[in-house]
Motif scaffolding. Structure first.
Motif, PDB file in Angstrom:
ATOM      1  N   ASP A  57      38.731  -1.047  -8.730  1.00 26.43           N
ATOM      2  CA  ASP A  57      37.785  -1.147  -9.855  1.00 26.43           C
ATOM      3  C   ASP A  57      36.789  -2.284  -9.651  1.00 26.43           C
ATOM      4  OD1 ASP A  57      39.069   0.954 -11.040  1.00 26.43           O
ATOM      5  OD2 ASP A  57      39.986  -0.197 -12.664  1.00 26.43           O
ATOM      6  N   MET A  58      37.294  -3.426  -9.181  1.00 24.11           N
ATOM      7  CA  MET A  58      36.425  -4.596  -8.984  1.00 24.11           C
ATOM      8  C   MET A  58      35.369  -4.325  -7.918  1.00 24.11           C
ATOM      9  SD  MET A  58      35.836  -7.214  -6.632  1.00 24.11           S
ATOM     10  CE  MET A  58      37.358  -7.394  -5.689  1.00 24.11           C
ATOM     11  N   LEU A  59      35.778  -3.726  -6.793  1.00 24.47           N
ATOM     12  CA  LEU A  59      34.823  -3.445  -5.718  1.00 24.47           C
ATOM     13  C   LEU A  59      33.717  -2.505  -6.203  1.00 24.47           C
ATOM     14  CD1 LEU A  59      37.298  -3.085  -2.703  1.00 24.47           C
ATOM     15  CD2 LEU A  59      35.663  -4.951  -3.064  1.00 24.47           C
ATOM     16  N   LYS A  60      34.107  -1.500  -6.990  1.00 27.75           N
ATOM     17  CA  LYS A  60      33.117  -0.564  -7.538  1.00 27.75           C
ATOM     18  C   LYS A  60      32.199  -1.268  -8.543  1.00 27.75           C
ATOM     19  CE  LYS A  60      35.936   3.639  -7.138  1.00 27.75           C
ATOM     20  NZ  LYS A  60      36.876   4.517  -7.876  1.00 27.75           N
ATOM     21  N   ALA A  61      32.790  -2.109  -9.395  1.00 25.17           N
ATOM     22  CA  ALA A  61      32.006  -2.829 -10.414  1.00 25.17           C
ATOM     23  C   ALA A  61      30.986  -3.771  -9.764  1.00 25.17           C
ATOM     24  CB  ALA A  61      32.941  -3.607 -11.330  1.00 25.17           C
ATOM     25  N   ASN A  62      31.332  -4.268  -8.579  1.00 23.99           N
ATOM     26  CA  ASN A  62      30.422  -5.168  -7.849  1.00 23.99           C
ATOM     27  C   ASN A  62      29.404  -4.417  -6.990  1.00 23.99           C
ATOM     28  OD1 ASN A  62      31.497  -7.479  -8.907  1.00 23.99           O
ATOM     29  ND2 ASN A  62      32.487  -8.199  -7.054  1.00 23.99           N
ATOM     30  N   GLY A  63      29.354  -3.102  -7.160  1.00 22.68           N
ATOM     31  CA  GLY A  63      28.351  -2.312  -6.444  1.00 22.68           C
ATOM     32  C   GLY A  63      28.774  -1.841  -5.069  1.00 22.68           C
ATOM     33  N   GLY A  64      30.060  -2.028  -4.746  1.00 29.82           N
ATOM     34  CA  GLY A  64      30.552  -1.577  -3.443  1.00 29.82           C
ATOM     35  C   GLY A  64      30.600  -0.057  -3.373  1.00 29.82           C
ATOM     36  N   ILE A  65      30.291   0.491  -2.188  1.00 29.13           N
ATOM     37  CA  ILE A  65      30.408   1.943  -1.979  1.00 29.13           C
ATOM     38  C   ILE A  65      31.839   2.180  -1.514  1.00 29.13           C
ATOM     39  CG2 ILE A  65      29.479   3.929  -0.719  1.00 29.13           C
ATOM     40  CD1 ILE A  65      26.927   2.097  -0.290  1.00 29.13           C
ATOM     41  N   GLU A  85      22.860 -13.459   0.056  1.00 21.35           N
ATOM     42  CA  GLU A  85      21.792 -14.457  -0.011  1.00 21.35           C
ATOM     43  C   GLU A  85      20.792 -14.193  -1.142  1.00 21.35           C
ATOM     44  OE1 GLU A  85      20.656 -14.590   4.162  1.00 21.35           O
ATOM     45  OE2 GLU A  85      21.653 -16.524   4.348  1.00 21.35           O
ATOM     46  N   ASN A  86      20.829 -12.967  -1.710  1.00 24.98           N
ATOM     47  CA  ASN A  86      19.946 -12.657  -2.848  1.00 24.98           C
ATOM     48  C   ASN A  86      20.620 -12.943  -4.180  1.00 24.98           C
ATOM     49  OD1 ASN A  86      18.146 -11.630  -0.933  1.00 24.98           O
ATOM     50  ND2 ASN A  86      19.139  -9.626  -0.975  1.00 24.98           N
ATOM     51  N   GLY A  87      21.842 -13.498  -4.116  1.00 23.54           N
ATOM     52  CA  GLY A  87      22.560 -13.812  -5.353  1.00 23.54           C
ATOM     53  C   GLY A  87      23.264 -12.624  -5.986  1.00 23.54           C
ATOM     54  N   LYS A  88      23.272 -11.488  -5.272  1.00 20.95           N
ATOM     55  CA  LYS A  88      23.987 -10.315  -5.767  1.00 20.95           C
ATOM     56  C   LYS A  88      25.408 -10.327  -5.199  1.00 20.95           C
ATOM     57  CE  LYS A  88      20.463  -6.870  -6.703  1.00 20.95           C
ATOM     58  NZ  LYS A  88      19.900  -5.580  -6.285  1.00 20.95           N
ATOM     59  N   PRO A  89      26.347  -9.549  -5.766  1.00 23.28           N
ATOM     60  CA  PRO A  89      27.687  -9.490  -5.183  1.00 23.28           C
ATOM     61  C   PRO A  89      27.616  -9.106  -3.699  1.00 23.28           C
ATOM     62  CG  PRO A  89      27.694  -8.413  -7.325  1.00 23.28           C
ATOM     63  CD  PRO A  89      26.256  -8.737  -7.001  1.00 23.28           C
ATOM     64  N   LEU A  90      28.413  -9.767  -2.901  1.00 23.58           N
ATOM     65  CA  LEU A  90      28.391  -9.565  -1.450  1.00 23.58           C
ATOM     66  C   LEU A  90      28.622  -8.100  -1.062  1.00 23.58           C
ATOM     67  CD1 LEU A  90      28.236 -10.889   1.358  1.00 23.58           C
ATOM     68  CD2 LEU A  90      30.693 -11.308   1.206  1.00 23.58           C
ATOM     69  N   VAL A  91      29.472  -7.407  -1.833  1.00 20.88           N
ATOM     70  CA  VAL A  91      29.794  -6.009  -1.480  1.00 20.88           C
ATOM     71  C   VAL A  91      28.779  -5.014  -2.031  1.00 20.88           C
ATOM     72  CG1 VAL A  91      32.268  -6.480  -1.270  1.00 20.88           C
ATOM     73  CG2 VAL A  91      31.355  -5.687  -3.471  1.00 20.88           C
ATOM     74  N   ASP A  92      27.799  -5.488  -2.782  1.00 21.49           N
ATOM     75  CA  ASP A  92      26.814  -4.592  -3.386  1.00 21.49           C
ATOM     76  C   ASP A  92      26.104  -3.766  -2.312  1.00 21.49           C
ATOM     77  OD1 ASP A  92      25.249  -3.541  -5.527  1.00 21.49           O
ATOM     78  OD2 ASP A  92      23.601  -4.856  -4.955  1.00 21.49           O
ATOM     79  N   GLY A  93      26.222  -2.424  -2.422  1.00 20.01           N
ATOM     80  CA  GLY A  93      25.577  -1.535  -1.461  1.00 20.01           C
ATOM     81  C   GLY A  93      26.282  -1.436  -0.123  1.00 20.01           C
ATOM     82  N   LYS A  94      27.464  -2.052  -0.026  1.00 21.32           N
ATOM     83  CA  LYS A  94      28.224  -2.025   1.243  1.00 21.32           C
ATOM     84  C   LYS A  94      29.383  -1.043   1.146  1.00 21.32           C
ATOM     85  CE  LYS A  94      26.286  -5.571   3.481  1.00 21.32           C
ATOM     86  NZ  LYS A  94      25.562  -5.326   4.728  1.00 21.32           N
TER      87      LYS A  94
END
Length: 226
Positions: A180-188, A146-155
């Motif tokens: 690679d994509m999950l990491k690039a989107n800020g996923g943990i 909802e903040n416009g960031k990638p959904l997986v960011d910080g998850k």
């Protein structure tokens, strides 16, 4: 009765190899039966509707599991699978959760599909679980919170590993690597050994690493629903 939407790929060409891809039978069949046997009502959808393509490799002798064997003799489920709804007409309001089986197909269609992206964002906005296994976390490539960031960011997330992609010799064929994509989107991002069962839960997201993780993802989803 709880209702879960399964979204399958409609993409069947494995890049420019001339080979076929699609969804991976085990990643559909194992969660489908686990949920259905517990009284969950499952509806199937895909971008094009109708019969989604099956990855021929997932039908090979070495890819068989109790769930795939059951599916092969289950005419009723085969019929349901051949009549998937078009993704553009499904509405998250009708379901309690959504599940994405993998296979290489989603890398090409569901990762980029506007209806799928909007659907996932709508599930999350309405506080409903989104689950994806193996290559299916590809669907989080363009989804936003909802903040416009990638959904997986910080998850905390997982998905098909770079080393597993290397093992099946498709690193240079796929449009992008899930890890690679999950990491690039800020996923943990975390993983276990290649082909080991591994599922991760964080907030409304449940992800699984590979085909062997399908049932583990469905078990977490089932707990959520009950």
């Amino acid at each position: 009765m709880k209702k879960v939407l399964f979204v399958l790929t409609s993409h069947e060409d494995l890049g420019n190899t001339g080979e076929k891809t699609g969804f991976w039978i085990e990643e559909f069949a194992a969660p489908y039966y686990l949920l259905k046997d517990k009284g969950i009502y499952v509806t199937l959808a895909s971008p094009k509707g109708g019969q989604p393509p099956i990855d021929p490799k997932s039908d090979a002798p070495d890819a068989q599991t109790p769930a795939t064997i059951r599916f092969k003799s289950d005419v009723e489920t085969q019929k349901v699978l051949s009549q998937t709804h078009m993704l553009s007409v499904v509405n998250q309001a009708d379901y309690d959760a959504v599940f994405y089986p993998g296979g290489h197909g989603p890398l090409w269609d569901l990762a980029e599909d506007k209806d799928s992206i909007a659907l996932i964002e709508s599930f999350i906005k309405n506080n409903k679980t989104v689950a994806a296994v193996c290559h299916a976390p590809a669907v989080f490539r363009h989804t936003k919170n909802e903040n416009g960031k990638p959904l997986v960011d910080g998850k905390k997330v997982t998905g098909f590993t770079n080393t597993e992609e290397e093992a099946v010799q498709l690193t240079d064929v796929v449009p992008f690597l899930v890890e690679d994509m999950l990491k690039a989107n800020g996923g943990i991002y975390s993983k276990k050994g290649d082909w080991e069962s591994y599922a991760v839960e964080d907030g409304l997201l449940i992800t699984g690493q590979n085909p062997a993780s399908s049932e583990a993802v469905a078990e977490i989803l089932l707990k959520r629903l009950s």
